[in-house]
Design a protein around this motif. Structure first.
Motif, PDB file in Angstrom:
ATOM      1  N   LYS A  26      36.517  -4.370   5.937  1.00 60.05           N
ATOM      2  CA  LYS A  26      36.733  -5.627   6.654  1.00 60.05           C
ATOM      3  C   LYS A  26      35.872  -6.733   6.060  1.00 60.05           C
ATOM      4  CE  LYS A  26      36.875  -7.754  11.218  1.00 60.05           C
ATOM      5  NZ  LYS A  26      36.794  -7.534  12.684  1.00 60.05           N
ATOM      6  N   ILE A  29      37.411  -8.084   2.989  1.00 59.37           N
ATOM      7  CA  ILE A  29      38.572  -8.924   3.297  1.00 59.37           C
ATOM      8  C   ILE A  29      38.104 -10.300   3.744  1.00 59.37           C
ATOM      9  CG2 ILE A  29      40.515  -9.239   4.868  1.00 59.37           C
ATOM     10  CD1 ILE A  29      40.895  -6.205   4.857  1.00 59.37           C
ATOM     11  N   TYR A  34      38.692  -8.943  -1.275  1.00 55.10           N
ATOM     12  CA  TYR A  34      40.062  -8.440  -1.214  1.00 55.10           C
ATOM     13  C   TYR A  34      40.913  -9.592  -0.703  1.00 55.10           C
ATOM     14  CZ  TYR A  34      38.188  -3.610  -1.402  1.00 55.10           C
ATOM     15  OH  TYR A  34      37.559  -2.448  -1.763  1.00 55.10           O
ATOM     16  N   LEU A  40      45.483  -2.189  -1.279  1.00 54.85           N
ATOM     17  CA  LEU A  40      44.358  -1.347  -0.879  1.00 54.85           C
ATOM     18  C   LEU A  40      44.676   0.107  -1.242  1.00 54.85           C
ATOM     19  CD1 LEU A  40      43.784  -3.007   2.612  1.00 54.85           C
ATOM     20  CD2 LEU A  40      42.382  -3.310   0.559  1.00 54.85           C
ATOM     21  N   ILE A  60      41.787   1.715   7.598  1.00 51.02           N
ATOM     22  CA  ILE A  60      42.926   0.865   7.239  1.00 51.02           C
ATOM     23  C   ILE A  60      43.895   0.739   8.410  1.00 51.02           C
ATOM     24  CG2 ILE A  60      44.946   0.646   5.742  1.00 51.02           C
ATOM     25  CD1 ILE A  60      42.262   0.016   4.377  1.00 51.02           C
ATOM     26  N   GLU A  64      44.978  -2.639  10.263  1.00 58.57           N
ATOM     27  CA  GLU A  64      46.389  -2.995  10.432  1.00 58.57           C
ATOM     28  C   GLU A  64      46.645  -3.436  11.869  1.00 58.57           C
ATOM     29  OE1 GLU A  64      50.886  -1.123   9.903  1.00 58.57           O
ATOM     30  OE2 GLU A  64      49.169   0.200  10.240  1.00 58.57           O
ATOM     31  N   VAL A  69      45.686  -6.133   7.789  1.00 59.31           N
ATOM     32  CA  VAL A  69      46.349  -5.329   6.758  1.00 59.31           C
ATOM     33  C   VAL A  69      47.807  -5.109   7.157  1.00 59.31           C
ATOM     34  CG1 VAL A  69      46.442  -3.032   5.695  1.00 59.31           C
ATOM     35  CG2 VAL A  69      44.238  -4.171   6.027  1.00 59.31           C
ATOM     36  N   THR A  70      48.683  -5.109   6.169  1.00 64.30           N
ATOM     37  CA  THR A  70      50.093  -4.807   6.420  1.00 64.30           C
ATOM     38  C   THR A  70      50.534  -3.674   5.491  1.00 64.30           C
ATOM     39  OG1 THR A  70      50.819  -6.439   4.775  1.00 64.30           O
ATOM     40  CG2 THR A  70      50.626  -7.184   7.062  1.00 64.30           C
ATOM     41  N   ALA A  77      49.461  -0.176   1.585  1.00 56.72           N
ATOM     42  CA  ALA A  77      48.644  -1.100   2.362  1.00 56.72           C
ATOM     43  C   ALA A  77      48.216  -2.282   1.506  1.00 56.72           C
ATOM     44  CB  ALA A  77      47.416  -0.380   2.902  1.00 56.72           C
ATOM     45  N   THR A  78      48.402  -3.498   2.039  1.00 56.73           N
ATOM     46  CA  THR A  78      47.952  -4.705   1.352  1.00 56.73           C
ATOM     47  C   THR A  78      47.260  -5.615   2.364  1.00 56.73           C
ATOM     48  OG1 THR A  78      50.056  -5.847   1.733  1.00 56.73           O
ATOM     49  CG2 THR A  78      49.817  -4.647  -0.340  1.00 56.73           C
ATOM     50  N   VAL A  79      46.409  -6.486   1.861  1.00 53.29           N
ATOM     51  CA  VAL A  79      45.721  -7.443   2.728  1.00 53.29           C
ATOM     52  C   VAL A  79      46.729  -8.484   3.203  1.00 53.29           C
ATOM     53  CG1 VAL A  79      43.899  -9.185   2.851  1.00 53.29           C
ATOM     54  CG2 VAL A  79      43.550  -7.094   1.513  1.00 53.29           C
TER      55      VAL A  79
END
Length: 242
Positions: A26, A29, A34, A40, A60, A64, A69-70, A77-79
């Protein structure tokens, strides 16, 4: 110079590995290490933090749930991106509640508090030479916290903290997009400190604090509108020449 990577060893000893992994990821991010769209890779993060993949996966999932995160099909997983509308609403609300908290806190701000706030503002001024928007934003929060932390109304103070936490979750450092605003911000801080030191009335202090926050929002919205217009123009030009 880039800051050293956050490791589990940097986290408090207390807490599970999942909690420590959550805090480390976190922070990266929020700091922009990130950035939005960054993939990720669980195994790589686990190796970097010196833990197994399991606590990283749990971290993660938690991120989300918080919207940081999505998951994308065939990507993983991506930011998550930054929602400009959510930023707008957060800043509008924060300008109101932080202005009120600062005004209510002002009579309780002592000479020591003013000295601390001036020292932080001077650090911010020194940041202008070799600009670091993430550090500037951290110092900015420290500065304002000194001025509103004595607010006697716990409900207003809670709303202020919620607003700052929401900005953190949005990974929003406005000064990254409008660095010129940082110079104005430092001068407005000095003006706000002078008002408090001179014993200005609550309405004057609240108005100054609110307009200070609103000016930052206006600078961002102007930048965002210009970026949107440039993007549309580029798209139209590409279409015309297609």
């Amino acid at each position: 110079m880039a800051e050293p990577a956050t490791t589990v060893d940097d986290a408090p000893a207390a807490g599970s590995k999942s909690q420590q992994a959550y805090g480390a990821v976190k922070q990266r991010i929020v700091d922009g290490a990130y950035p939005p769209g960054h993939r990720l890779v669980l195994a790589a993060i686990a190796q970097d933090l010196g833990v197994s993949v399991v606590p990283v996966r749990e971290a993660i999932r938690r991120l989300e749930a918080e919207g940081l995160v999505t998951f994308q099909r065939n990507v993983g997983a991506t930011v998550a991106g930054i929602d400009p509308t959510e930023y707008l609403y957060t800043m509008q609300t924060l300008s109101l509640v932080e202005g009120a908290a600062t005004a209510l806190s002002a009579p309780l701000v002592g000479a020591g508090d003013l000295a601390r706030a001036r020292a932080v503002n001077e650090e911010m001024r020194s940041c202008l030479q070799d600009f670091d928007p993430v550090r500037f934003t951290r110092l900015n929060q420290d500065f304002h916290a000194i001025l509103f932390e004595h607010c006697p109304n716990p409900h207003i103070l809670d709303l202020v903290h919620r607003g700052w936490n929401r900005l953190a979750s949005l990974r929003s450092s406005t000064f990254r997009f409008v660095p010129e605003r940082a110079h104005e911000s430092v001068e407005e801080h000095a003006h706000l400190l002078a008002l408090i030191e001179d014993g200005a009335d609550a309405d004057t202090i609240e108005r100054a604090a609110r307009l200070h926050r609103s000016a930052t929002l206006d600078a961002y919205l102007t930048h965002f509108s210009a970026s949107e217009a440039a993007s549309e123009a580029a798209s139209a030009a590409a279409h015309d020449h297609g």
